[in-house]
Design an enzyme around this catalytic site. Structure first.
Site, PDB file in Angstrom:
ATOM      1  CD  GLU A   1     -37.833 139.920  19.734  1.00 17.82           C
ATOM      2  OE1 GLU A   1     -37.063 139.487  18.798  1.00 17.82           O
ATOM      3  OE2 GLU A   1     -37.707 139.872  20.900  1.00 17.82           O
TER       4      GLU A   1
ATOM      5  CD  GLU B   1     -40.812 136.888  22.377  1.00 21.36           C
ATOM      6  OE1 GLU B   1     -39.462 136.641  22.598  1.00 21.36           O
ATOM      7  OE2 GLU B   1     -41.132 137.182  21.113  1.00 21.36           O
TER       8      GLU B   1
HETATM    9  C1  BG6 Z   1     -37.197 136.777  20.485  1.00 18.33           C
HETATM   10  C2  BG6 Z   1     -38.022 136.203  19.622  1.00 18.33           C
HETATM   11  O1  BG6 Z   1     -36.197 137.406  19.976  1.00 18.33           O
HETATM   12  O2  BG6 Z   1     -36.573 135.947  21.566  1.00 18.33           O
HETATM   13  C3  BG6 Z   1     -38.456 134.621  19.771  1.00 18.33           C
HETATM   14  O3  BG6 Z   1     -39.188 136.941  19.406  1.00 18.33           O
HETATM   15  C4  BG6 Z   1     -37.200 133.739  20.348  1.00 18.33           C
HETATM   16  O4  BG6 Z   1     -38.730 134.416  18.414  1.00 18.33           O
HETATM   17  C5  BG6 Z   1     -37.065 134.557  21.479  1.00 18.33           C
HETATM   18  O5  BG6 Z   1     -37.373 132.628  20.296  1.00 18.33           O
HETATM   19  C6  BG6 Z   1     -36.068 133.811  22.568  1.00 18.33           C
HETATM   20  O6  BG6 Z   1     -34.896 133.877  21.688  1.00 18.33           O
HETATM   21  P1  BG6 Z   1     -34.068 132.454  21.538  1.00 18.33           P
HETATM   22  O7  BG6 Z   1     -33.072 132.556  20.498  1.00 18.33           O
HETATM   23  O8  BG6 Z   1     -33.642 131.937  22.814  1.00 18.33           O
HETATM   24  O9  BG6 Z   1     -35.097 131.225  20.954  1.00 18.33           O
END
Ligand code: BG6
Length: 473
Positions: free
Chosen positions: A178, A369
């Site tokens: 990111e 993701e």
């Molecule tokens: C992304 C990151 O921003 O979102 C992850 O690459 C992160 O590291 C994921 O865990 C989800 O966000 P969160 O705050 O729910 O863990």
């Protein structure tokens, strides 16, 4: 499997994704150094980044879910679900504890050898994020993080070592997780302590320039050391719609989107886009460049675009935008429901983003993701019936399939947090994404025991049928 209309492409890669600092724990074992994640209490969005570790305080990454020691059991469960791909990061501080050493730490290298071998022996190919919010703290304290051009050399050395070591085990590599979060969370994305203030943009653009050069150096090294493999970039690309058809909302949303796409524009097209000149001029930003920088960016571009997609939100001129790890959250969209943690759920937005990105770049995409962070409850029968997660995932995967039908080239999908891990944004365990439950709370209590949720078998069936199960009545 025979290809049917409802199935995904035969070579589509299915799996899950984690980051080392959110799962491994063992923060100071086997020669590991301190990373910028190891001094964060409460998460990179809502928490505090200490200057040094306070032994009286609780840091969630120090034990996390103990993946470092438990990975064999966890990998066995991923294999049971049928994963063909597993994305994790290499924690830079296991390989170069301070970041500026000449020689790597052999114990750290051995750990990833063992992990990758375990995955491969179970039919799962590893996919690596080279830097996932895990820059060695020493590089921030001593050099000022990515604001300092010297980091390009340290990063290149790190890439050279891991490419040489794992080139036969890892085909897909991503440079910076990111990377466009430089604007939103420069501490995590660029290991810099940049506060809001008149010099913020100057510093963010300068550090970003160094990240771009380091990205191109990684691509270059990749071509030399492992020409058969691929080096891509990774961005946070949850979408932003205009709140109304008012031209100010439409153009505002567009401009906001370009703040993110600026990063992939440089890393995939190999040059600064013309629209950025106006921004730089209006904010008196001058990026210091050296001879050869432009050529390096042009010559060594990424071969694929990986991204995270969690939500969409809307832009309404004159209203504030709040940043989350899932993306920018602006004005409420009345057509969408929110997750337990306030993130709007928009499956069709995933199709929209895939189309937007493929139209723009015509390079292969990876959804690395996507997932639902929820407050799971253990029911009276001792199980977790997470039908809401199944529903979230089913709808998103159907839209992903639509995007493939639209003609987008999408190589694979890795669900975020297939096993419960520490939340990056809040440091909580209570924000659970997993198909596998981990017994641990927000304060570090719990047995760390693993347990399958209902979504485990469901995702297994989706993979087994290469997507056809999504369309089961
Ligand atoms: C992304 C990151 O921003 O979102 C992850 O690459 C992160 O590291 C994921 O865990 C989800 O966000 P969160 O705050 O729910 O863990």
């Amino acid at each position: 499997m025979k290809q049917t209309k409802k199935a995904f492409p035969n070579d589509f890669l299915w799996g899950g994704a984690i980051a080392a600092n959110q799962a491994e724990g063992a923060w100071n074992e086997d020669g590991k150094g301190v990373s910028i994640a190891d001094v964060v209490r409460g998460g990179i969005i809502s928490g505090v980044a200490d200057r040094e570790i306070d032994p009286e305080k609780y840091y969630a990454s120090h034990e996390a879910i103990n993946f470092y020691h438990e990975y064999k059991n966890d990998v066995a469960m991923f294999a049971e679900m049928g994963f063909s791909l597993f994305r994790t990061s290499i924690n830079w501080t296991r390989i170069f504890p301070n970041g500026d050493e000449e020689e790597p730490n052999e114990a750290g290298l051995q750990f990833y050898d063992d992990l990758f071998d375990e995955l491969i022996s179970k039919g799962i190919q590893p996919m690596v994020t080279i830097s996932h919010y895990e820059t060695p703290l020493h590089l921030l304290d001593e050099y000022g993080g990515w604001e300092n051009r010297k980091l390009i050399d340290f990063f290149s050395r790190y890439c050279e070592v891991i490419f040489q070591r794992y080139k036969d085990k890892v085909k897909y590599w991503m440079t910076f997780n990111e990377v466009n979060n430089m604007h939103k969370i420069p501490y995590a994305a660029g290991a810099c302590r940049i506060e809001d203030g008149p010099d913020k943009l100057q510093r963010v653009y300068q550090a970003s320039h160094h990240l771009f050069l380091a990205n191109s150096m990684a691509v270059k090294l990749g071509k030399i050391i492992m020409p058969e493999n691929e080096v891509g970039c990774m961005l946070s690309l949850s979408a932003f719609y205009p709140n109304t058809c008012h031209p100010d909302d439409v153009f505002g949303a567009y401009e906001n989107r370009r703040k993110s796409l600026f990063f992939s524009d440089v890393m995939l097209r190999g040059e600064y886009p013309t629209y950025v000149n106006r921004i730089l001029k209006e904010h008196n930003v001058t990026i210091e460049k050296e001879a050869g920088d432009e050529q390096l960016l042009k010559e060594y571009t990424c071969s694929f675009l990986a991204f995270s997609y969690y939500l969409t939100s809307t832009y309404k001129a004159g209203t504030p935008i709040y940043e989350s790890t899932g993306g920018s959250i602006g004005y409420e969209n009345p057509y969408l429901e929110n997750s337990d943690f306030g993130w709007p759920i928009d499956p069709k937005g995933l199709r929209y983003v895939c189309n937007e990105l493929y139209d723009r770049y015509q390079k292969p995409l990876f959804v690395v993701e996507n997932g639902l962070g929820a407050k799971d409850e253990i029911a009276e029968d001792g199980k977790i019936h997470d039908d809401y997660r199944i529903e979230y995932l089913r709808k998103h995967l159907v839209e992903l399939h639509e995007a493939l039908e639209d003609g987008c080239e999408i190589l694979g999908y890795t669900y975020w947090g297939p096993i419960d891990i520490v939340s990056a944004g809040s440091g909580q365990m209570a924000k659970r994404y997993g198909f596998i439950y981990v017994d641990k709370d927000d304060y570090g209590n719990g047995s760390l025991k693993r347990m399958k949720k209902d979504s485990f078998d469901w995702y297994k069936k989706v993979i087994e049928t290469n997507g056809e199960y999504l369309y089961k009545d």
